[in-house]
Design a protein around this motif. Structure first.
Motif, short mmCIF file in Angstrom:
data_model
loop_
_atom_site.label_atom_id
_atom_site.label_comp_id
_atom_site.label_asym_id
_atom_site.label_seq_id
_atom_site.Cartn_x
_atom_site.Cartn_y
_atom_site.Cartn_z
N ALA A 140 0.82 -1.21 0.00
CA ALA A 140 0.00 0.00 0.00
C ALA A 140 0.86 1.26 0.00
O ALA A 140 0.55 2.24 -0.69
CB ALA A 140 -0.94 -0.01 1.20
N HIS A 141 1.95 1.23 0.80
CA HIS A 141 2.85 2.38 0.83
C HIS A 141 3.50 2.61 -0.53
O HIS A 141 3.86 3.74 -0.87
CB HIS A 141 3.92 2.19 1.90
CG HIS A 141 3.47 2.54 3.29
ND1 HIS A 141 3.18 3.83 3.68
CD2 HIS A 141 3.23 1.76 4.37
CE1 HIS A 141 2.79 3.84 4.94
NE2 HIS A 141 2.81 2.60 5.39
N GLY A 142 3.65 1.54 -1.30
CA GLY A 142 4.21 1.64 -2.64
C GLY A 142 3.17 2.02 -3.67
O GLY A 142 3.42 1.97 -4.87
N ARG A 143 1.97 2.38 -3.19
CA ARG A 143 0.85 2.80 -4.04
C ARG A 143 0.33 1.69 -4.93
O ARG A 143 -0.12 1.93 -6.06
CB ARG A 143 1.23 4.03 -4.89
CG ARG A 143 1.59 5.27 -4.06
CD ARG A 143 0.43 5.67 -3.15
NE ARG A 143 0.68 6.93 -2.48
CZ ARG A 143 1.23 7.06 -1.27
NH1 ARG A 143 1.61 5.98 -0.62
NH2 ARG A 143 1.40 8.25 -0.73
N SER A 144 0.37 0.46 -4.42
CA SER A 144 -0.28 -0.65 -5.08
C SER A 144 -1.51 -1.01 -4.27
O SER A 144 -1.47 -1.02 -3.04
CB SER A 144 0.65 -1.87 -5.17
OG SER A 144 1.76 -1.58 -5.99
N VAL A 145 -2.60 -1.31 -4.94
CA VAL A 145 -3.85 -1.61 -4.26
C VAL A 145 -3.75 -2.95 -3.55
O VAL A 145 -3.28 -3.95 -4.10
CB VAL A 145 -5.02 -1.64 -5.27
CG1 VAL A 145 -6.30 -2.11 -4.59
CG2 VAL A 145 -5.22 -0.26 -5.88
N VAL A 146 -4.18 -2.96 -2.29
CA VAL A 146 -4.24 -4.20 -1.51
C VAL A 146 -5.57 -4.88 -1.78
O VAL A 146 -6.63 -4.25 -1.67
CB VAL A 146 -4.08 -3.93 0.00
CG1 VAL A 146 -4.19 -5.22 0.79
CG2 VAL A 146 -2.76 -3.22 0.28
N ALA A 147 -5.55 -6.15 -2.16
CA ALA A 147 -6.78 -6.88 -2.43
C ALA A 147 -7.69 -6.84 -1.21
O ALA A 147 -7.21 -6.97 -0.07
CB ALA A 147 -6.47 -8.31 -2.82
N ALA A 148 -8.97 -6.69 -1.43
CA ALA A 148 -9.92 -6.61 -0.31
C ALA A 148 -9.83 -7.83 0.59
O ALA A 148 -9.97 -7.72 1.82
CB ALA A 148 -11.34 -6.46 -0.86
N SER A 149 -9.56 -8.99 0.02
CA SER A 149 -9.48 -10.22 0.80
C SER A 149 -8.27 -10.25 1.73
O SER A 149 -8.21 -11.05 2.66
CB SER A 149 -9.44 -11.43 -0.13
OG SER A 149 -8.33 -11.35 -1.02
#
Length: 314
Positions: free
Chosen positions: A105-114
């Motif tokens: 997330a800090h790298g600006r990648s979306v974390v999967a909801a799961s």
């Protein structure tokens, strides 16, 4: 219904601004003329000390908004059909991430909801649709009193996990308490005079049944932790006044000046007669959408991780 008298410490009602920023002349949420000024202001976004707030009635339906796709929370709100129908929507309960997902997330990648730990159950139509059990936290929801649908509903808060019976239109757990069933929460247990001699009145922990009769404030560690943050820290709140049949949806953007401490907000809501009030995830998770447009977007990496929002539609 809370009967604590309002505290008259602010400007005259003639200085009240009914929308937008208050320009410093009056603090709406601590003004004794608040209800007179807001009787017909349902659905109008207003601002007090950086707190954006909107009053709704029970013709509005509480709608959980759950991100499932690999997209930012902002993009989800702007594209989700349910979110776009909402008059107002805010972010939801607290959440947790594993070490790897935090880095992602800090790298600006979306974390999967799961992969996101939703801390508190989200309920819709009496069924849990997301989140885990948090029995030591608090919940807030909308209950149907007269059959299915939002008509005849009221909003309410409580301790523990949200109920899952057929009365529940929607609810969210894992929240922090401001006022629950007329009892304010804060730093330390506080009591009114009059308890029988020898009655223990602990500053923390569970009071005896006798001591509870004299309790006027209940200690809460989650409240204390949130209140340790500066007044400028972002916050999201839900509060309901039974007598006025009004729900307040409030959101303060992170970094707002002057802002309000949680303790000040709780005090103001109590004096206005709100019966139940809770706070949701705050800091730079604070998110606000009105009429399908973003007013406050989550900051930092939070936009890449938030899963739960709560909206209100009719």
């Amino acid at each position: 219904m809370n009967t604590v008298a309002p505290i008259v410490t602010i400007a005259l009602a003639t200085n009240i601004h009914r929308q937008g920023s208050p320009r410093g002349e009056a603090h709406m949420l601590s003004n004794p003329m608040f209800w007179d000024s807001n009787e017909n202001q349902v659905g109008l976004l207003q601002t007090d000390r950086g707190m954006n707030y909107m009053l709704l009635d029970t013709s509005f339906t509480m709608v959980p908004l759950i991100r499932k796709a690999d997209t930012t929370f902002t993009d989800f709100l702007l594209s989700d059909a349910s979110a776009q129908k909402c008059k107002i929507a805010i972010n939801g309960n607290f959440f947790g991430l594993g070490t790897g997902d935090k880095a992602k997330a800090h790298g600006r990648s979306v974390v999967a909801a799961s992969d996101v730990e939703v801390q508190g159950q989200v309920v819709q139509a009496g069924k849990v649709i997301a989140g885990d059990s948090r029995p030591d936290s608090f919940w807030f929801g909308q209950l149907s009193l007269c059959g299915p649908g939002a008509a005849g509903c009221r909003f309410v808060g409580g301790k523990g996990d949200p109920p899952t019976d057929s009365r529940v239109v929607a609810a969210m757990g894992g929240l922090g308490p401001l006022i629950v069933e007329d009892l304010p929460y804060g730093v330390g247990n506080k009591y009114k005079p009059g308890a029988p001699a020898g009655t223990a009145e602990p500053d923390e922990g569970e009071p005896s049944q006798i001591a509870k009769r004299y309790l006027i404030q209940r200690n809460n560690k989650t409240f204390i932790k949130q209140n340790d943050h500066s007044a400028e820290t972002g916050k999201a709140v839900l509060a309901y006044c039974v007598e006025r049949n009004r729900l307040l949806v409030g959101l303060q953007e992170d970094g707002t000046t002057p802002g309000m401490k949680i303790s000040q907000l709780a005090y103001d809501l109590l004096n206005l007669g709100f019966d139940d009030a809770v706070f949701l995830d705050g800091s730079d998770s604070a998110t606000l959408m009105v009429d399908g447009k973003m007013v406050v977007t989550p900051g930092g990496y939070k936009d890449h991780a938030i899963v739960v929002g709560m909206g209100f539609t009719r």
